[in-house]
Write a protein that holds these residues in place. Structure first.
Motif, short mmCIF file in Angstrom:
data_model
loop_
_atom_site.label_atom_id
_atom_site.label_comp_id
_atom_site.label_asym_id
_atom_site.label_seq_id
_atom_site.Cartn_x
_atom_site.Cartn_y
_atom_site.Cartn_z
N LEU A 117 -10.27 27.78 -2.43
CA LEU A 117 -11.37 27.18 -1.68
C LEU A 117 -11.55 25.70 -2.03
N VAL A 118 -11.42 25.35 -3.30
CA VAL A 118 -11.56 23.94 -3.68
C VAL A 118 -10.43 23.12 -3.06
N THR A 119 -9.23 23.65 -3.07
CA THR A 119 -8.11 22.94 -2.44
C THR A 119 -8.31 22.82 -0.94
N LEU A 120 -8.83 23.87 -0.32
CA LEU A 120 -9.11 23.84 1.12
C LEU A 120 -10.13 22.75 1.44
N ALA A 121 -11.16 22.64 0.59
CA ALA A 121 -12.16 21.59 0.80
C ALA A 121 -11.53 20.21 0.67
N MET A 122 -10.62 20.05 -0.27
CA MET A 122 -9.94 18.75 -0.43
C MET A 122 -9.08 18.43 0.78
N VAL A 123 -8.38 19.43 1.29
CA VAL A 123 -7.49 19.23 2.43
C VAL A 123 -8.28 18.94 3.71
N LYS A 124 -9.39 19.64 3.88
CA LYS A 124 -10.18 19.51 5.10
C LYS A 124 -11.14 18.33 5.10
N ALA A 125 -11.31 17.68 3.96
CA ALA A 125 -12.24 16.54 3.89
C ALA A 125 -11.83 15.46 4.89
N PRO A 126 -12.78 14.94 5.67
CA PRO A 126 -12.43 13.87 6.64
C PRO A 126 -11.94 12.62 5.92
N ARG A 127 -11.07 11.88 6.57
CA ARG A 127 -10.49 10.70 5.94
C ARG A 127 -11.56 9.68 5.57
N ALA A 156 -4.01 27.43 -4.35
CA ALA A 156 -3.82 26.06 -3.85
C ALA A 156 -2.49 25.95 -3.11
N LEU A 157 -1.47 26.61 -3.62
CA LEU A 157 -0.16 26.58 -2.97
C LEU A 157 -0.23 27.19 -1.57
N LEU A 158 -0.96 28.26 -1.44
CA LEU A 158 -1.13 28.89 -0.13
C LEU A 158 -1.76 27.90 0.87
N VAL A 159 -2.79 27.20 0.40
CA VAL A 159 -3.48 26.25 1.27
C VAL A 159 -2.57 25.07 1.64
N VAL A 160 -1.87 24.54 0.64
CA VAL A 160 -1.00 23.38 0.87
C VAL A 160 0.13 23.74 1.82
N TRP A 161 0.78 24.87 1.58
CA TRP A 161 1.90 25.26 2.45
C TRP A 161 1.42 25.61 3.85
N ARG A 162 0.25 26.21 3.94
CA ARG A 162 -0.30 26.54 5.26
C ARG A 162 -0.57 25.25 6.04
N ARG A 163 -1.08 24.26 5.34
CA ARG A 163 -1.38 22.98 5.98
C ARG A 163 -0.10 22.29 6.44
N LYS A 164 0.97 22.46 5.68
CA LYS A 164 2.25 21.83 6.03
C LYS A 164 3.07 22.71 6.96
N LYS A 165 2.46 23.83 7.40
CA LYS A 165 3.10 24.76 8.34
C LYS A 165 4.38 25.36 7.76
N ARG A 166 4.38 25.61 6.47
CA ARG A 166 5.51 26.28 5.82
C ARG A 166 5.23 27.77 5.75
N ARG A 208 0.84 -1.19 0.00
CA ARG A 208 0.00 0.00 0.00
C ARG A 208 0.88 1.25 0.00
N ARG A 209 0.66 2.12 -1.02
CA ARG A 209 1.49 3.30 -1.16
C ARG A 209 1.03 4.40 -0.22
N ALA A 210 1.97 5.25 0.17
CA ALA A 210 1.65 6.36 1.06
C ALA A 210 0.75 7.36 0.36
N ARG A 211 -0.03 8.09 1.14
CA ARG A 211 -0.98 9.06 0.62
C ARG A 211 -0.60 10.46 1.04
N THR A 212 -0.96 11.44 0.20
CA THR A 212 -0.72 12.84 0.54
C THR A 212 -1.86 13.36 1.42
N MET A 213 -1.81 14.62 1.74
CA MET A 213 -2.80 15.21 2.64
C MET A 213 -4.22 15.21 2.06
N VAL A 214 -4.36 15.09 0.74
CA VAL A 214 -5.69 15.08 0.13
C VAL A 214 -6.11 13.68 -0.29
#
Length: 296
Positions: free
Chosen positions: A251-261, A206-216, A66-72
């Motif tokens: 916003l679409v990227t934020l929804a993808m990131v925040k979606a429950p597992r 999307a980059l803003l959301v991704v980096w914010r999520r990764k605390k960059r 099983r391969r590793a998954r990203t935040m989305v």
């Protein structure tokens, strides 16, 4: 001739027949795969956690691990970009076609292809709906193209591996449509718009959301976005198109990131459908008011 007895396994010191590689019958080998124990030549063996494994076992292991998954929820990739260079190539090809028709690197907007695909709100409202999408691949001159593609490559380099190819493509095209929808709905009815800026700003969002999520640190990205938006006030660039792109993409990227597992895909699909309904509604609602408009 000697009458000495010969051992049943052959003369003392004789070597048993050397086995051959399971994949290459013409290659004798004494090496074996530590997983399946089949003979294998050096070309068919790969380093494994324990010993050497044949290529068949290595490939089977890749399918079962099983391969590793990203935040989305996308499969972790090797970082190689696919969608970003394809989008860049499509934009460059479209630009070169307009240059070939117009005979100019900087006034390519005079070409027939450009005129038939640029976003003209009145023409789009009166049936030429393809302009909503095709205008995102047209550019006013060389520098317009170079700037957009440069930013797209830089942002895509960081975003595509995190979102995965499918989700990255979805964000790209939703941002393109969202930017055009904002310009169509709120902008001037006779403004003619072209460029991938809405999509590019969407990837920046999307980059803003991704980096914010990764605390960059996102301060540099924020500064670049703000400078570009402010510069629109002093140029002919569409501020509404850029704003629409960055808002939709973010916003679409934020929804993808925040979606429950649990049921992640379902939540993400719902967010994409909601964005499409909003964008489609903006086009449909304003189109009625443009039916009888004539631009001189």
């Amino acid at each position: 001739m000697s009458d000495a007895l010969v051992p049943p396994d052959g003369p003392i010191g004789a070597e048993p027949e050397t086995p051959v590689c399971a994949r290459h019958s013409d290659r004798p080998t004494r090496l074996r795969c530590t997983r399946c124990d089949r003979p294998a030549c050096p070309d068919c063996l790969r380093d494994a956690a324990v010993g050497l494994q044949c290529v068949d076992c290595v490939n089977e292991g890749k399918r079962t691990v099983r391969r590793a998954r990203t935040m989305v929820g996308a499969e972790q990739s090797d970082g190689r970009l696919i969608v970003t260079p394809v989008m860049i190539a499509l934009n460059v090809i479209a630009y070169l076609l307009t240059v070939a028709q117009s005979g100019s690197l900087f006034t390519n907007q005079t070409s027939a292809i450009f005129q038939a695909t640029v976003l003209d709100p009145v023409l789009a409202a009166n049936g030429e709906w393809w302009r909503i999408l095709t205008s995102g691949f047209m550019h006013y001159g060389l520098w317009h193209l170079v700037l957009n593609m440069g930013v797209l490559y830089i942002a895509g380099y960081h975003v595509e591996p995190e979102l995965g190819r499918l989700r990255f493509s979805v964000v790209y095209f939703l941002a393109l449509l969202g930017g055009n929808a904002a310009a169509f709905y709120f902008g001037g009815v006779c403004d003619r718009l072209a460029g991938a800026s809405g999509a590019v700003f969407g990837i920046m969002g999307a980059l803003l959301v991704v980096w914010r999520r990764k605390k960059r640190d996102i301060s540099t990205v924020v500064v670049i976005v703000v400078i570009n938006l402010v510069s629109n006030l002093f140029t002919d660039a569409s501020l509404l198109g850029h704003l629409g792109g960055v808002v939709v993409g973010g916003l679409v990227t934020l929804a993808m990131v925040k979606a429950p597992r649990e049921n992640r895909n379902l939540y993400q699909i719902a967010a994409v459908v909601a964005a499409l309904v909003l964008i489609g509604g903006m086009f449909a609602l304003h189109a009625n008011s443009l039916m009888n408009v004539v631009c001189l």
